[in-house]
Design a protein around this motif. Structure first.
Motif, PDB file in Angstrom:
ATOM      1  N   GLN A  17       0.014 -13.455  -2.992  1.00 44.77           N
ATOM      2  CA  GLN A  17      -1.377 -13.002  -2.947  1.00 44.77           C
ATOM      3  C   GLN A  17      -1.524 -11.665  -3.658  1.00 44.77           C
ATOM      4  O   GLN A  17      -2.471 -11.454  -4.425  1.00 44.77           O
ATOM      5  N   GLY A  18      -0.598 -10.737  -3.402  1.00 47.73           N
ATOM      6  CA  GLY A  18      -0.633  -9.447  -4.072  1.00 47.73           C
ATOM      7  C   GLY A  18      -0.482  -9.576  -5.573  1.00 47.73           C
ATOM      8  O   GLY A  18      -1.176  -8.909  -6.342  1.00 47.73           O
ATOM      9  N   MET A  19       0.427 -10.462  -6.018  1.00 47.52           N
ATOM     10  CA  MET A  19       0.633 -10.670  -7.451  1.00 47.52           C
ATOM     11  C   MET A  19      -0.607 -11.258  -8.104  1.00 47.52           C
ATOM     12  O   MET A  19      -1.030 -10.808  -9.174  1.00 47.52           O
ATOM     13  N   ALA A  20      -1.212 -12.254  -7.466  1.00 49.67           N
ATOM     14  CA  ALA A  20      -2.396 -12.901  -8.035  1.00 49.67           C
ATOM     15  C   ALA A  20      -3.555 -11.910  -8.139  1.00 49.67           C
ATOM     16  O   ALA A  20      -4.268 -11.866  -9.152  1.00 49.67           O
ATOM     17  N   LEU A  21      -3.754 -11.108  -7.104  1.00 51.92           N
ATOM     18  CA  LEU A  21      -4.837 -10.129  -7.108  1.00 51.92           C
ATOM     19  C   LEU A  21      -4.627  -9.094  -8.202  1.00 51.92           C
ATOM     20  O   LEU A  21      -5.530  -8.819  -9.012  1.00 51.92           O
ATOM     21  N   SER A  22      -3.427  -8.512  -8.261  1.00 55.28           N
ATOM     22  CA  SER A  22      -3.139  -7.483  -9.250  1.00 55.28           C
ATOM     23  C   SER A  22      -3.203  -8.035 -10.666  1.00 55.28           C
ATOM     24  O   SER A  22      -3.756  -7.404 -11.576  1.00 55.28           O
ATOM     25  N   ILE A 146      -7.042  -4.358   0.733  1.00 56.19           N
ATOM     26  CA  ILE A 146      -6.593  -5.722   1.044  1.00 56.19           C
ATOM     27  C   ILE A 146      -5.146  -5.709   1.516  1.00 56.19           C
ATOM     28  O   ILE A 146      -4.777  -6.377   2.488  1.00 56.19           O
ATOM     29  N   GLY A 147      -4.311  -4.935   0.843  1.00 64.33           N
ATOM     30  CA  GLY A 147      -2.916  -4.846   1.255  1.00 64.33           C
ATOM     31  C   GLY A 147      -2.763  -4.220   2.631  1.00 64.33           C
ATOM     32  O   GLY A 147      -1.891  -4.614   3.414  1.00 64.33           O
ATOM     33  N   ALA A 148      -3.610  -3.256   2.948  1.00 64.67           N
ATOM     34  CA  ALA A 148      -3.516  -2.568   4.231  1.00 64.67           C
ATOM     35  C   ALA A 148      -3.865  -3.480   5.398  1.00 64.67           C
ATOM     36  O   ALA A 148      -3.485  -3.202   6.540  1.00 64.67           O
ATOM     37  N   GLN A 149      -4.583  -4.570   5.138  1.00 67.73           N
ATOM     38  CA  GLN A 149      -4.961  -5.488   6.210  1.00 67.73           C
ATOM     39  C   GLN A 149      -3.859  -6.498   6.527  1.00 67.73           C
ATOM     40  O   GLN A 149      -3.982  -7.272   7.478  1.00 67.73           O
ATOM     41  N   GLN A 150      -2.788  -6.478   5.736  1.00 70.77           N
ATOM     42  CA  GLN A 150      -1.649  -7.339   6.047  1.00 70.77           C
ATOM     43  C   GLN A 150      -0.897  -6.769   7.247  1.00 70.77           C
ATOM     44  O   GLN A 150      -0.973  -5.561   7.532  1.00 70.77           O
ATOM     45  N   PRO A 151      -0.159  -7.604   7.977  1.00 63.87           N
ATOM     46  CA  PRO A 151       0.684  -7.071   9.061  1.00 63.87           C
ATOM     47  C   PRO A 151       1.623  -5.994   8.529  1.00 63.87           C
ATOM     48  O   PRO A 151       2.074  -6.053   7.379  1.00 63.87           O
ATOM     49  N   ALA A 152       1.917  -4.995   9.345  1.00 63.47           N
ATOM     50  CA  ALA A 152       2.711  -3.848   8.893  1.00 63.47           C
ATOM     51  C   ALA A 152       4.027  -4.273   8.256  1.00 63.47           C
ATOM     52  O   ALA A 152       4.466  -3.696   7.258  1.00 63.47           O
ATOM     53  N   ALA A 153       4.677  -5.304   8.837  1.00 66.45           N
ATOM     54  CA  ALA A 153       5.978  -5.743   8.328  1.00 66.45           C
ATOM     55  C   ALA A 153       5.873  -6.407   6.960  1.00 66.45           C
ATOM     56  O   ALA A 153       6.883  -6.563   6.264  1.00 66.45           O
ATOM     57  N   LEU A 154       4.668  -6.811   6.553  1.00 64.29           N
ATOM     58  CA  LEU A 154       4.494  -7.538   5.293  1.00 64.29           C
ATOM     59  C   LEU A 154       3.839  -6.700   4.201  1.00 64.29           C
ATOM     60  O   LEU A 154       3.686  -7.177   3.073  1.00 64.29           O
ATOM     61  N   ARG A 155       3.439  -5.484   4.519  1.00 62.71           N
ATOM     62  CA  ARG A 155       2.774  -4.663   3.507  1.00 62.71           C
ATOM     63  C   ARG A 155       3.682  -4.354   2.333  1.00 62.71           C
ATOM     64  O   ARG A 155       3.248  -4.308   1.186  1.00 62.71           O
ATOM     65  N   GLY A 156       4.956  -4.134   2.620  1.00 61.10           N
ATOM     66  CA  GLY A 156       5.903  -3.884   1.544  1.00 61.10           C
ATOM     67  C   GLY A 156       6.008  -5.067   0.595  1.00 61.10           C
ATOM     68  O   GLY A 156       6.137  -4.889  -0.627  1.00 61.10           O
ATOM     69  N   TRP A 157       5.945  -6.282   1.130  1.00 61.89           N
ATOM     70  CA  TRP A 157       5.985  -7.485   0.297  1.00 61.89           C
ATOM     71  C   TRP A 157       4.731  -7.590  -0.553  1.00 61.89           C
ATOM     72  O   TRP A 157       4.790  -8.022  -1.714  1.00 61.89           O
ATOM     73  N   PHE A 158       3.587  -7.207   0.015  1.00 59.49           N
ATOM     74  CA  PHE A 158       2.342  -7.224  -0.760  1.00 59.49           C
ATOM     75  C   PHE A 158       2.429  -6.240  -1.921  1.00 59.49           C
ATOM     76  O   PHE A 158       2.062  -6.560  -3.059  1.00 59.49           O
ATOM     77  N   VAL A 159       2.909  -5.026  -1.648  1.00 55.80           N
ATOM     78  CA  VAL A 159       3.061  -4.013  -2.690  1.00 55.80           C
ATOM     79  C   VAL A 159       4.021  -4.505  -3.768  1.00 55.80           C
ATOM     80  O   VAL A 159       3.770  -4.336  -4.970  1.00 55.80           O
ATOM     81  N   ALA A 160       5.127  -5.125  -3.340  1.00 54.36           N
ATOM     82  CA  ALA A 160       6.108  -5.631  -4.309  1.00 54.36           C
ATOM     83  C   ALA A 160       5.496  -6.713  -5.196  1.00 54.36           C
ATOM     84  O   ALA A 160       5.711  -6.727  -6.418  1.00 54.36           O
ATOM     85  N   GLY A 161       4.725  -7.607  -4.601  1.00 55.72           N
ATOM     86  CA  GLY A 161       4.095  -8.665  -5.385  1.00 55.72           C
ATOM     87  C   GLY A 161       3.064  -8.117  -6.355  1.00 55.72           C
ATOM     88  O   GLY A 161       3.033  -8.497  -7.529  1.00 55.72           O
TER      89      GLY A 161
END
Length: 216
Positions: A17-22, A146-161
């Motif tokens: 999701q992060g990759m597609a958005l960015s 949008i990334g901040a609304q992800q669960p805390a444990a998954l925010r790093g994955w969103f940033v990476a994507g």
């Protein structure tokens, strides 16, 4: 016997999701992309320029996600409001991309003139990246909220994507410039890309709407 495929992990889904958005936000005809393409065509300090643009995006995305996470954690109502605004923004962005897909346009770059030194090239890359007001609206506010609304444990994955989209795009522009330049000069190629971006942005908008509705 047909075996069902395993469902994708939450980390993979959030990264995607992060990759597609960015990727949808960064792939646009603009001064920064034209500059990176120019450096690639001239083969001047390509690695330095690509690295700067990718790292700058990653830092802005991280700052947006972490800063917005603190703000949204203190105000659930603000989280819903930003999700709704983000959904509207993405819907408008997607609609405009689909409109662009009906028009003929192309990305061109000048390759004549004197070459730039490394410092001058990085200074121009910084100007195109950091002096663009849209980078703060798109990268910091929209991607961050949008990334901040992800669960805390998954925010790093969103940033990476989201950051990997910048690495991929700028790498393609810089290092693949000589092979990609003819493709970028074809209006139909940009029309197809705009159509794909439009569909992606609308899909992400619907996901945000679903999240807002689900939180009520």
């Amino acid at each position: 016997m047909i075996t069902a495929l395993p469902a994708p992990s939450p980390a993979f889904s959030v990264s995607l999701q992060g990759m597609a958005l960015s990727f949808g936000l960064i792939v646009a005809i603009g001064a920064q992309n034209a500059f990176v393409l120019r450096q690639g065509l001239r083969r001047e300090h390509v690695g330095s320029v690509v690295l700067f643009c990718a790292v700058a995006d990653a830092l802005l995305i991280t700052a947006g996600v972490m800063g917005m996470a603190q703000a949204l954690g203190e105000s659930p109502g603000l989280a819903r409001a930003l999700a709704a605004v983000g959904a509207i923004f993405l819907a408008i962005y997607g609609w405009r991309a689909l409109r662009r897909a009906r028009e003929s346009h192309q990305l061109s770059t000048r390759t004549s003139g004197e070459g730039l030194g490394r410092s001058a090239a990085l200074a121009q890359a910084a100007a195109f990246t950091l002096l663009n007001p849209h980078v703060y609206l798109d990268t910091v506010l929209l991607v961050g909220s949008i990334g901040a609304q992800q669960p805390a444990a998954l925010r790093g994955w969103f940033v990476a994507g989201a950051s990997s989209a910048s690495v991929l795009w700028f790498g393609l522009l810089g290092f693949g410039a000589r092979w990609l330049a003819p493709w970028f000069a074809r209006p139909k190629a940009w029309q197809a890309l705009d159509a794909l971006i439009g569909i992606t942005m609308l899909a992400l908008s619907l996901m945000l709407v679903w999240r807002v509705v689900g939180n009520f």
